[in-house]
Scaffold this active site. Structure first.
Site, PDB file in Angstrom:
ATOM      1  N   THR A 129       0.853  -1.186   0.000  1.00 21.87           N
ATOM      2  CA  THR A 129       0.000   0.000   0.000  1.00 21.87           C
ATOM      3  C   THR A 129       0.890   1.237   0.000  1.00 21.87           C
ATOM      4  O   THR A 129       1.886   1.290   0.734  1.00 21.87           O
ATOM      5  CB  THR A 129      -0.980   0.089   1.191  1.00 21.87           C
ATOM      6  OG1 THR A 129      -1.544   1.405   1.201  1.00 21.87           O
ATOM      7  CG2 THR A 129      -0.346  -0.128   2.545  1.00 21.87           C
ATOM      8  N   ASP A 131       0.016   3.829   1.303  1.00 17.18           N
ATOM      9  CA  ASP A 131      -0.270   4.507   2.575  1.00 17.18           C
ATOM     10  C   ASP A 131       0.695   4.111   3.696  1.00 17.18           C
ATOM     11  O   ASP A 131       0.786   4.816   4.699  1.00 17.18           O
ATOM     12  CB  ASP A 131      -1.700   4.191   3.039  1.00 17.18           C
ATOM     13  CG  ASP A 131      -2.752   4.879   2.181  1.00 17.18           C
ATOM     14  OD1 ASP A 131      -2.380   5.504   1.178  1.00 17.18           O
ATOM     15  OD2 ASP A 131      -3.951   4.776   2.523  1.00 17.18           O
ATOM     16  N   ARG A 166       0.869  33.249  -2.354  1.00 12.58           N
ATOM     17  CA  ARG A 166      -0.347  32.475  -2.061  1.00 12.58           C
ATOM     18  C   ARG A 166      -0.096  31.441  -0.963  1.00 12.58           C
ATOM     19  O   ARG A 166       1.038  31.002  -0.761  1.00 12.58           O
ATOM     20  CB  ARG A 166      -0.776  31.680  -3.311  1.00 12.58           C
ATOM     21  CG  ARG A 166      -1.503  32.508  -4.329  1.00 12.58           C
ATOM     22  CD  ARG A 166      -1.769  31.680  -5.570  1.00 12.58           C
ATOM     23  NE  ARG A 166      -2.557  32.443  -6.515  1.00 12.58           N
ATOM     24  CZ  ARG A 166      -2.532  32.256  -7.826  1.00 12.58           C
ATOM     25  NH1 ARG A 166      -1.775  31.315  -8.362  1.00 12.58           N
ATOM     26  NH2 ARG A 166      -3.281  32.990  -8.619  1.00 12.58           N
ATOM     27  N   MET A 173      -2.600  11.347  -0.546  1.00 12.91           N
ATOM     28  CA  MET A 173      -3.357  10.183  -0.080  1.00 12.91           C
ATOM     29  C   MET A 173      -2.951   9.824   1.351  1.00 12.91           C
ATOM     30  O   MET A 173      -1.934  10.306   1.859  1.00 12.91           O
ATOM     31  CB  MET A 173      -3.183   9.010  -1.032  1.00 12.91           C
ATOM     32  CG  MET A 173      -4.051   9.144  -2.273  1.00 12.91           C
ATOM     33  SD  MET A 173      -4.064   7.663  -3.278  1.00 12.91           S
ATOM     34  CE  MET A 173      -5.389   8.049  -4.429  1.00 12.91           C
ATOM     35  N   GLY A 174      -3.737   8.962   1.958  1.00  9.08           N
ATOM     36  CA  GLY A 174      -3.524   8.579   3.348  1.00  9.08           C
ATOM     37  C   GLY A 174      -4.878   8.520   4.011  1.00  9.08           C
ATOM     38  O   GLY A 174      -5.406   9.511   4.476  1.00  9.08           O
ATOM     39  N   ARG A 175      -5.454   7.326   3.971  1.00  4.75           N
ATOM     40  CA  ARG A 175      -6.832   7.133   4.439  1.00  4.75           C
ATOM     41  C   ARG A 175      -6.928   7.170   5.964  1.00  4.75           C
ATOM     42  O   ARG A 175      -7.685   7.934   6.530  1.00  4.75           O
ATOM     43  CB  ARG A 175      -7.303   5.785   3.892  1.00  4.75           C
ATOM     44  CG  ARG A 175      -8.684   5.388   4.222  1.00  4.75           C
ATOM     45  CD  ARG A 175      -9.010   4.098   3.514  1.00  4.75           C
ATOM     46  NE  ARG A 175      -9.465   4.339   2.158  1.00  4.75           N
ATOM     47  CZ  ARG A 175     -10.715   4.685   1.840  1.00  4.75           C
ATOM     48  NH1 ARG A 175     -11.614   4.817   2.786  1.00  4.75           N
ATOM     49  NH2 ARG A 175     -11.059   4.871   0.599  1.00  4.75           N
ATOM     50  N   ARG A 273      -5.105  28.401  -2.543  1.00  3.22           N
ATOM     51  CA  ARG A 273      -5.514  27.449  -3.589  1.00  3.22           C
ATOM     52  C   ARG A 273      -5.183  26.029  -3.136  1.00  3.22           C
ATOM     53  O   ARG A 273      -4.356  25.824  -2.246  1.00  3.22           O
ATOM     54  CB  ARG A 273      -4.764  27.723  -4.895  1.00  3.22           C
ATOM     55  CG  ARG A 273      -4.963  29.115  -5.462  1.00  3.22           C
ATOM     56  CD  ARG A 273      -6.328  29.268  -6.107  1.00  3.22           C
ATOM     57  NE  ARG A 273      -6.417  30.560  -6.750  1.00  3.22           N
ATOM     58  CZ  ARG A 273      -6.119  30.774  -8.043  1.00  3.22           C
ATOM     59  NH1 ARG A 273      -5.707  29.787  -8.815  1.00  3.22           N
ATOM     60  NH2 ARG A 273      -6.233  31.981  -8.544  1.00  3.22           N
ATOM     61  N   HIS A 279      -4.454  10.096  -7.758  1.00  4.90           N
ATOM     62  CA  HIS A 279      -3.879   8.834  -8.230  1.00  4.90           C
ATOM     63  C   HIS A 279      -2.517   8.981  -8.896  1.00  4.90           C
ATOM     64  O   HIS A 279      -1.867   7.975  -9.169  1.00  4.90           O
ATOM     65  CB  HIS A 279      -4.869   8.135  -9.169  1.00  4.90           C
ATOM     66  CG  HIS A 279      -6.088   7.665  -8.449  1.00  4.90           C
ATOM     67  ND1 HIS A 279      -7.184   8.464  -8.262  1.00  4.90           N
ATOM     68  CD2 HIS A 279      -6.363   6.497  -7.833  1.00  4.90           C
ATOM     69  CE1 HIS A 279      -8.093   7.800  -7.572  1.00  4.90           C
ATOM     70  NE2 HIS A 279      -7.627   6.602  -7.290  1.00  4.90           N
ATOM     71  N   GLN A 281      -0.052   9.764  -7.416  1.00  9.23           N
ATOM     72  CA  GLN A 281       0.862   9.180  -6.414  1.00  9.23           C
ATOM     73  C   GLN A 281       0.986   7.671  -6.541  1.00  9.23           C
ATOM     74  O   GLN A 281       1.906   7.067  -5.992  1.00  9.23           O
ATOM     75  CB  GLN A 281       0.353   9.488  -4.991  1.00  9.23           C
ATOM     76  CG  GLN A 281       0.364  10.954  -4.651  1.00  9.23           C
ATOM     77  CD  GLN A 281      -0.595  11.271  -3.521  1.00  9.23           C
ATOM     78  OE1 GLN A 281      -0.202  11.350  -2.373  1.00  9.23           O
ATOM     79  NE2 GLN A 281      -1.875  11.461  -3.824  1.00  9.23           N
TER      80      GLN A 281
HETATM   81  O1  F6P Z   1      -5.079   2.400   0.026  1.00  7.49           O
HETATM   82  C1  F6P Z   1      -4.409   3.175  -0.860  1.00  7.49           C
HETATM   83  C2  F6P Z   1      -5.270   4.301  -1.381  1.00  7.49           C
HETATM   84  O2  F6P Z   1      -4.505   4.929  -2.368  1.00  7.49           O
HETATM   85  C3  F6P Z   1      -5.750   5.287  -0.312  1.00  7.49           C
HETATM   86  O3  F6P Z   1      -4.787   6.235   0.041  1.00  7.49           O
HETATM   87  C4  F6P Z   1      -6.957   5.887  -0.969  1.00  7.49           C
HETATM   88  O4  F6P Z   1      -7.880   6.390  -0.034  1.00  7.49           O
HETATM   89  C5  F6P Z   1      -7.535   4.740  -1.704  1.00  7.49           C
HETATM   90  O5  F6P Z   1      -6.476   3.841  -1.966  1.00  7.49           O
HETATM   91  C6  F6P Z   1      -8.206   5.168  -2.990  1.00  7.49           C
HETATM   92  O6  F6P Z   1      -8.645   4.043  -3.642  1.00  7.49           O
HETATM   93  P1  F6P Z   1      -9.458   4.046  -5.022  1.00  7.49           P
HETATM   94  O7  F6P Z   1      -8.459   4.357  -6.085  1.00  7.49           O
HETATM   95  O8  F6P Z   1      -9.994   2.684  -5.153  1.00  7.49           O
HETATM   96  O9  F6P Z   1     -10.496   5.099  -4.906  1.00  7.49           O
END
Ligand code: F6P
Length: 349
Positions: A129, A131, A166, A173-175, A273, A279, A281
């Site tokens: 992952t 993350d 600005r 990302m980072g859930r 801003r 994605h 990343q």
């Molecule tokens: O788990 C990795 C991750 O990139 C998270 O950071 C993100 O919330 C999630 O996947 C997004 O997933 P999807 O591309 O399925 O929306």
């Protein structure tokens, strides 16, 4: 002549730079051990339900090391969604004559792998992952690449923020955990790093922006993880881009950067801003670090299968690749440690 052992490989969940490097390493190690057929299962667990497979031969994995994404495809299919799909997956595992399966994925894919191994299937897990929030391992592959991409973006945002006076908010990302925000924020010299582990205090963030102005620095860079929540009195607000749930019950995050930017501009009066990296990343070629880590994981996973071990996750502990029980993944989320987070505050403002 003794028949070859059949080993399945699948990639599940969000894609991640280095997946192809793991697949290549599994195949190359199986050739070294000898006596294996490697069967690619397409589109994660969905491929097991649909018996969609591909033979992974030596030529099939040639040239894979620098390639992003996964040649097997991926999905967020959950075979435990109902009894019928569970039974179908189990029956197909047997019909495909698989002796073992290498499951490359994050918490959901590995959770499924662990349940299947408890039910008697031979499964080895590989932690993936961007993350970097999986328990059981010190680092997941894909994280280094995501940090590299986010750092480069922050560097680029610096020069434009400075030119225009600005405030620029960069959403990464980072859930559940703010590893990408923390590492890229530190590497890129962000003025504030906001992560899911710590509810955002808007007063503190705006005071930081104003302090910079008082010092004669008229731009700021704020890095925020998509899963960061905004403190509202006693409550914490999570920002979603959609209410739709995936097979594992996860909502789609996104939009906290936008909410933050509007609020900072409203409160401070400084033009603010947002840039959402999204994605980007996860796409493209893995860094050298991730190619090596993914290769070591693939080799270790095939070695575990060859040795007849099951229900294990290959993991990095310090500099060593080890095996830990797959059950460790389910023990929680690996969040950013307090000391590291507090250290980032040295550079705020
Ligand atoms: O788990 C990795 C991750 O990139 C998270 O950071 C993100 O919330 C999630 O996947 C997004 O997933 P999807 O591309 O399925 O929306």
């Amino acid at each position: 002549m003794e028949s070859k052992k059949r080993v399945g490989v699948l990639t599940g969940g969000g894609d991640c730079p280095g997946l192809n490097a793991v697949i290549r390493a599994v195949v190359r190690r199986s050739i070294m051990h000898g006596g294996y057929d490697i069967v690619g299962i397409k589109h994660g667990w969905r491929g097991l339900l649909e018996k969609e497979t591909v033979q992974l031969t030596r030529p099939a994995v040639s040239g894979l090391l620098p390639r992003g994404g996964t040649i097997l495809g991926t999905s967020r299919t959950n075979i435990y969604k109902n009894k019928e799909s569970q039974e179908k997956a189990y029956a197909n595992f047997r019909e495909l004559n698989l002796d073992a399966l290498i499951a490359i994925g994050g918490e959901d894919t590995l959770g499924t792998a662990q349940k299947m191994s408890q039910d008697g299937f031979n499964i080895v897990g590989v932690p993936k992952t961007i993350d970097n929030d999986l328990m059981g391992t010190d680092v997941t592959f894909g994280f280094d690449t995501a940090v590299q991409i986010a750092t480069e973006a922050i560097d680029r945002l610096h020069s434009t923020a400075e030119s225009h006076d600005r405030v620029l908010v960069c959403e990464v990302m980072g859930r559940h955990a703010g590893w990408i925000a923390t590492y890229a924020g530190l590497a890129g010299g962000a003025d504030a790093i906001l992560i899911p582990e710590k509810p955002i205090d808007l007063d503190e963030v705006c005071a930081m922006v104003e302090r910079r102005h008082d010092q004669g620095i008229f731009f700021s860079i704020i890095v925020v993880a998509e899963g960061a929540k905004i403190k509202e009195g006693q409550r914490e607000k999570e920002v979603l881009s959609s209410q739709r749930l995936d097979d594992f019950g996860h909502v789609q995050l996104g939009g906290v950067g936008d909410v933050l930017a509007k609020e900072i501009e409203k409160r401070t009066g400084y033009e603010t801003r947002v840039t959402v990296l999204g994605h980007v990343q996860r796409g493209g070629t893995p860094t050298a670090h991730d190619r090596v880590l993914a290769t070591r994981y693939g080799v270790a996973a095939m070695d575990a299968v060859h040795a007849g071990r099951s229900g294990v996750l290959v993991a990095l502990k310090g500099q060593e690749i080890v095996e830990v029980p797959l059950t460790e993944v389910a023990s929680g989320i690996r969040t950013v440690n307090e000391d590291l987070y507090q250290m980032t505050k040295t550079f705020w403002g």
